[in-house]
Design a protein around this motif. Structure first.
Motif, PDB file in Angstrom:
ATOM      1  N   MET A   1       0.823  -1.217   0.000  1.00 39.48           N
ATOM      2  CA  MET A   1       0.000   0.000   0.000  1.00 39.48           C
ATOM      3  C   MET A   1       0.850   1.257   0.000  1.00 39.48           C
ATOM      4  O   MET A   1       0.378   2.346   0.281  1.00 39.48           O
ATOM      5  N   ASN A   2       2.134   1.134  -0.304  1.00 41.67           N
ATOM      6  CA  ASN A   2       3.013   2.289  -0.334  1.00 41.67           C
ATOM      7  C   ASN A   2       2.908   3.005  -1.680  1.00 41.67           C
ATOM      8  O   ASN A   2       3.886   3.210  -2.391  1.00 41.67           O
ATOM      9  N   ASN A   3       1.691   3.384  -2.070  1.00 36.93           N
ATOM     10  CA  ASN A   3       1.446   4.151  -3.273  1.00 36.93           C
ATOM     11  C   ASN A   3       0.219   5.003  -3.027  1.00 36.93           C
ATOM     12  O   ASN A   3      -0.485   4.843  -2.025  1.00 36.93           O
ATOM     13  N   LYS A   4      -0.048   5.928  -3.966  1.00 34.96           N
ATOM     14  CA  LYS A   4      -1.136   6.872  -3.737  1.00 34.96           C
ATOM     15  C   LYS A   4      -2.495   6.174  -3.644  1.00 34.96           C
ATOM     16  O   LYS A   4      -3.345   6.556  -2.835  1.00 34.96           O
ATOM     17  N   LYS A   5      -2.692   5.139  -4.451  1.00 34.21           N
ATOM     18  CA  LYS A   5      -3.950   4.405  -4.382  1.00 34.21           C
ATOM     19  C   LYS A   5      -4.138   3.799  -2.997  1.00 34.21           C
ATOM     20  O   LYS A   5      -5.231   3.845  -2.422  1.00 34.21           O
ATOM     21  N   GLY A   6      -3.059   3.256  -2.439  1.00 29.55           N
ATOM     22  CA  GLY A   6      -3.131   2.638  -1.120  1.00 29.55           C
ATOM     23  C   GLY A   6      -3.494   3.627  -0.039  1.00 29.55           C
ATOM     24  O   GLY A   6      -4.318   3.321   0.840  1.00 29.55           O
ATOM     25  N   ILE A   7      -2.919   4.829  -0.098  1.00 32.43           N
ATOM     26  CA  ILE A   7      -3.206   5.778   0.981  1.00 32.43           C
ATOM     27  C   ILE A   7      -4.589   6.393   0.810  1.00 32.43           C
ATOM     28  O   ILE A   7      -5.244   6.759   1.795  1.00 32.43           O
ATOM     29  N   ILE A   8      -5.077   6.481  -0.426  1.00 36.78           N
ATOM     30  CA  ILE A   8      -6.453   6.939  -0.636  1.00 36.78           C
ATOM     31  C   ILE A   8      -7.438   5.923  -0.063  1.00 36.78           C
ATOM     32  O   ILE A   8      -8.414   6.288   0.610  1.00 36.78           O
ATOM     33  N   ILE A   9      -7.168   4.643  -0.280  1.00 40.93           N
ATOM     34  CA  ILE A   9      -8.014   3.582   0.294  1.00 40.93           C
ATOM     35  C   ILE A   9      -7.962   3.649   1.822  1.00 40.93           C
ATOM     36  O   ILE A   9      -8.986   3.552   2.507  1.00 40.93           O
ATOM     37  N   THR A  10      -6.751   3.829   2.350  1.00 43.72           N
ATOM     38  CA  THR A  10      -6.596   3.941   3.808  1.00 43.72           C
ATOM     39  C   THR A  10      -7.400   5.109   4.353  1.00 43.72           C
ATOM     40  O   THR A  10      -8.123   4.974   5.351  1.00 43.72           O
ATOM     41  N   GLY A  11      -7.282   6.275   3.703  1.00 46.67           N
ATOM     42  CA  GLY A  11      -8.051   7.442   4.137  1.00 46.67           C
ATOM     43  C   GLY A  11      -9.540   7.183   4.083  1.00 46.67           C
ATOM     44  O   GLY A  11     -10.292   7.573   4.991  1.00 46.67           O
ATOM     45  N   GLY A  12      -9.987   6.493   3.022  1.00 47.98           N
ATOM     46  CA  GLY A  12     -11.398   6.171   2.896  1.00 47.98           C
ATOM     47  C   GLY A  12     -11.874   5.259   4.018  1.00 47.98           C
ATOM     48  O   GLY A  12     -12.941   5.477   4.603  1.00 47.98           O
ATOM     49  N   ILE A  13     -11.073   4.247   4.334  1.00 50.04           N
ATOM     50  CA  ILE A  13     -11.435   3.331   5.427  1.00 50.04           C
ATOM     51  C   ILE A  13     -11.495   4.081   6.750  1.00 50.04           C
ATOM     52  O   ILE A  13     -12.440   3.910   7.539  1.00 50.04           O
ATOM     53  N   ILE A  14     -10.501   4.938   7.007  1.00 51.87           N
ATOM     54  CA  ILE A  14     -10.476   5.687   8.269  1.00 51.87           C
ATOM     55  C   ILE A  14     -11.685   6.611   8.372  1.00 51.87           C
ATOM     56  O   ILE A  14     -12.321   6.721   9.429  1.00 51.87           O
ATOM     57  N   GLY A  15     -12.024   7.293   7.268  1.00 52.41           N
ATOM     58  CA  GLY A  15     -13.187   8.172   7.275  1.00 52.41           C
ATOM     59  C   GLY A  15     -14.462   7.424   7.592  1.00 52.41           C
ATOM     60  O   GLY A  15     -15.284   7.861   8.416  1.00 52.41           O
ATOM     61  N   LEU A  16     -14.652   6.261   6.960  1.00 55.25           N
ATOM     62  CA  LEU A  16     -15.868   5.474   7.178  1.00 55.25           C
ATOM     63  C   LEU A  16     -15.893   4.823   8.555  1.00 55.25           C
ATOM     64  O   LEU A  16     -16.943   4.777   9.217  1.00 55.25           O
ATOM     65  N   VAL A  17     -14.727   4.330   9.021  1.00 56.56           N
ATOM     66  CA  VAL A  17     -14.654   3.739  10.361  1.00 56.56           C
ATOM     67  C   VAL A  17     -14.960   4.802  11.422  1.00 56.56           C
ATOM     68  O   VAL A  17     -15.655   4.525  12.417  1.00 56.56           O
ATOM     69  N   SER A  18     -14.482   6.019  11.194  1.00 55.38           N
ATOM     70  CA  SER A  18     -14.735   7.101  12.150  1.00 55.38           C
ATOM     71  C   SER A  18     -16.222   7.405  12.262  1.00 55.38           C
ATOM     72  O   SER A  18     -16.752   7.599  13.367  1.00 55.38           O
ATOM     73  N   VAL A  19     -16.905   7.443  11.128  1.00 50.56           N
ATOM     74  CA  VAL A  19     -18.356   7.670  11.153  1.00 50.56           C
ATOM     75  C   VAL A  19     -19.057   6.496  11.827  1.00 50.56           C
ATOM     76  O   VAL A  19     -20.019   6.677  12.597  1.00 50.56           O
ATOM     77  N   ALA A  20     -18.587   5.274  11.558  1.00 50.37           N
ATOM     78  CA  ALA A  20     -19.190   4.093  12.193  1.00 50.37           C
ATOM     79  C   ALA A  20     -19.048   4.147  13.712  1.00 50.37           C
ATOM     80  O   ALA A  20     -19.974   3.759  14.444  1.00 50.37           O
ATOM     81  N   LEU A  21     -17.907   4.629  14.202  1.00 49.14           N
ATOM     82  CA  LEU A  21     -17.721   4.746  15.651  1.00 49.14           C
ATOM     83  C   LEU A  21     -18.724   5.725  16.265  1.00 49.14           C
ATOM     84  O   LEU A  21     -19.205   5.517  17.379  1.00 49.14           O
ATOM     85  N   VAL A  22     -19.031   6.782  15.528  1.00 51.19           N
ATOM     86  CA  VAL A  22     -20.068   7.712  15.993  1.00 51.19           C
ATOM     87  C   VAL A  22     -21.421   6.998  16.038  1.00 51.19           C
ATOM     88  O   VAL A  22     -22.187   7.138  16.994  1.00 51.19           O
ATOM     89  N   TYR A  23     -21.713   6.218  15.014  1.00 55.19           N
ATOM     90  CA  TYR A  23     -22.961   5.447  14.966  1.00 55.19           C
ATOM     91  C   TYR A  23     -23.075   4.524  16.183  1.00 55.19           C
ATOM     92  O   TYR A  23     -24.159   4.371  16.765  1.00 55.19           O
ATOM     93  N   PHE A  24     -21.942   3.941  16.596  1.00 55.86           N
ATOM     94  CA  PHE A  24     -21.967   2.999  17.718  1.00 55.86           C
ATOM     95  C   PHE A  24     -21.857   3.671  19.079  1.00 55.86           C
ATOM     96  O   PHE A  24     -21.919   2.982  20.095  1.00 55.86           O
ATOM     97  N   GLY A  25     -21.680   4.996  19.106  1.00 55.09           N
ATOM     98  CA  GLY A  25     -21.732   5.652  20.406  1.00 55.09           C
ATOM     99  C   GLY A  25     -20.754   6.773  20.669  1.00 55.09           C
ATOM    100  O   GLY A  25     -20.912   7.513  21.652  1.00 55.09           O
ATOM    101  N   ASN A  26     -19.698   6.931  19.872  1.00 53.31           N
ATOM    102  CA  ASN A  26     -18.748   8.021  20.105  1.00 53.31           C
ATOM    103  C   ASN A  26     -19.417   9.376  19.862  1.00 53.31           C
ATOM    104  O   ASN A  26     -20.409   9.461  19.126  1.00 53.31           O
TER     105      ASN A  26
END
Length: 364
Positions: free
Chosen positions: A1-26
């Motif tokens: 994942m040491n390329n731009k596509k990899g870090i875009i995917i990582t950012g996308g996962i982090i963004g969605l996981v962060s929203v999911a944590l709010v859904y679950f109570g954060n």
């Protein structure tokens, strides 16, 4: 994942996981906030007694252990330290003071933008200004000197401390504090929070994700690799917030935020500037500490102490706005960061050299 596509995917996962944590109570727009969560941990272990922000956050523990596990697996764990430790401790403390003026770290800043909080845009402007200030001194030779290889046992200490924190959270002895109201009482289930932290910690370790590094590298090298991850978090957090009905565009009525644009900006100037000097944002410091970097572990201890200082001395802002004590502290910290920047750069060396030459001429 040491390329731009990899870090875009990582950012996308982090963004969605962060929203999911709010859904679950954060708290809203706070799926992840390194500064807020370290502040909560400081309260949870009794370093401050602000009752609304006391909880040992599993997300922080997961970030460290996720980075630790992946770095060991990939042979990237390396115990190093000894680069201006007390300066790093003080700078970490000042990063926390700036973050609690803004009410969020760089990670929460992008999540707030992804949630429609326009107040965070003022923070982003300040953050970029602070990074430019730090880069100015990097270009003039700023350096906290080299670090040194240490025994693996030294590098293992920080992950072990985090395991200890998790045991305290799970056991919940009477001397650990838990908020009964406020942001500290809002949290996703322990297992979900820990799993989210482990995932994001591993991804951040793999991609070298850093909120400060993206802007810094773009300024210095026109390298947009890290910046792509930064932007991806905003985009995917916005998508997640819109999908779940959390998106709220505007200045007023934003969760755990105030509307004082000047102090939102100045708080993040301090965060951006000090983080450039430290070599990474609070998230990056946690990941590096998990990889065995004891300088980053010292920085995290500075963040922890800074959080306690903010709430024990009334420096932290609230949704009602910044405190006078906090405003004074931010200004003083900016002065100190400027002094640290100057003293550890070639500017100070050149000035000292000129003074020595003058002295020699006068003596002659």
């Amino acid at each position: 994942m040491n390329n731009k596509k990899g870090i875009i995917i990582t950012g996308g996962i982090i963004g969605l996981v962060s929203v999911a944590l709010v859904y679950f109570g954060n708290p809203a727009n706070m799926g992840f906030c390194i500064a807020c969560f370290i502040r909560d941990i400081a309260g949870g272990i009794g370093l401050h007694r602000a009752g609304v922000v006391q909880y040992i956050r599993p997300e922080i523990i997961g970030l460290v252990l996720g980075a630790f596990i992946l770095s060991v697996k990939n042979g990237e764990f390396e115990s190093r330290g000894g680069s201006a430790p007390f300066t790093r401790f003080v700078l970490g403390m000042m990063v926390m003071i700036g973050a609690l003026m803004f009410l969020g770290c760089p990670m929460r800043m992008v999540l707030r933008i992804g949630g429609g909080d326009i107040n965070a845009v003022f923070g982003l402007v300040g953050f970029i200004v602070g990074i430019f200030a730090g880069v100015f001194f990097l270009n003039r030779g700023f350096n906290l000197k080299r670090n040194y290889k240490m025994t693996n046992a030294e590098g293992y200490m920080f992950p072990i401390v985090n395991i200890g924190l998790f045991i305290l959270l799970a056991a919940a002895p009477s001397f650990v504090f838990f908020s009964e109201s406020g942001p500290g009482a809002m949290y996703a289930p322990m297992a979900i929070s820990l799993a989210a932290g482990l995932l994001v910690g591993a991804l951040s370790q793999k991609t070298r994700l850093c909120m400060v590094g993206g802007t810094r590298d773009m300024i210095l090298f026109r390298d947009s690799y890290l910046l792509a991850g930064f932007i991806s978090i905003i985009v995917f957090a916005a998508i997640g917030n819109i999908a779940l009905g959390y998106f709220n565009l505007g200045l007023e009525g934003q969760p755990v935020a105030h509307t004082d644009g000047l102090w939102n900006m100045l708080g993040m100037v301090l965060v951006g500037w000090a983080s450039v000097l430290l070599g990474g944002c609070p998230l990056r410091q946690l990941i590096l500490a998990g990889e065995g970097n004891t300088d980053s572990a010292v920085t995290v201890m500075g963040l922890l102490f800074g959080a306690a200082l903010c709430h024990n001395f009334g420096l932290a802002a609230s949704p009602k706005g910044p405190s006078v004590n906090g405003q004074i502290a931010v200004v003083l910290c900016l002065v100190v960061v400027a002094a640290v920047s100057y003293v550890n750069s070639e500017l100070a060396a050149k000035s000292s050299s000129k003074e020595n030459v003058k002295g020699d001429v006068n003596h002659g």
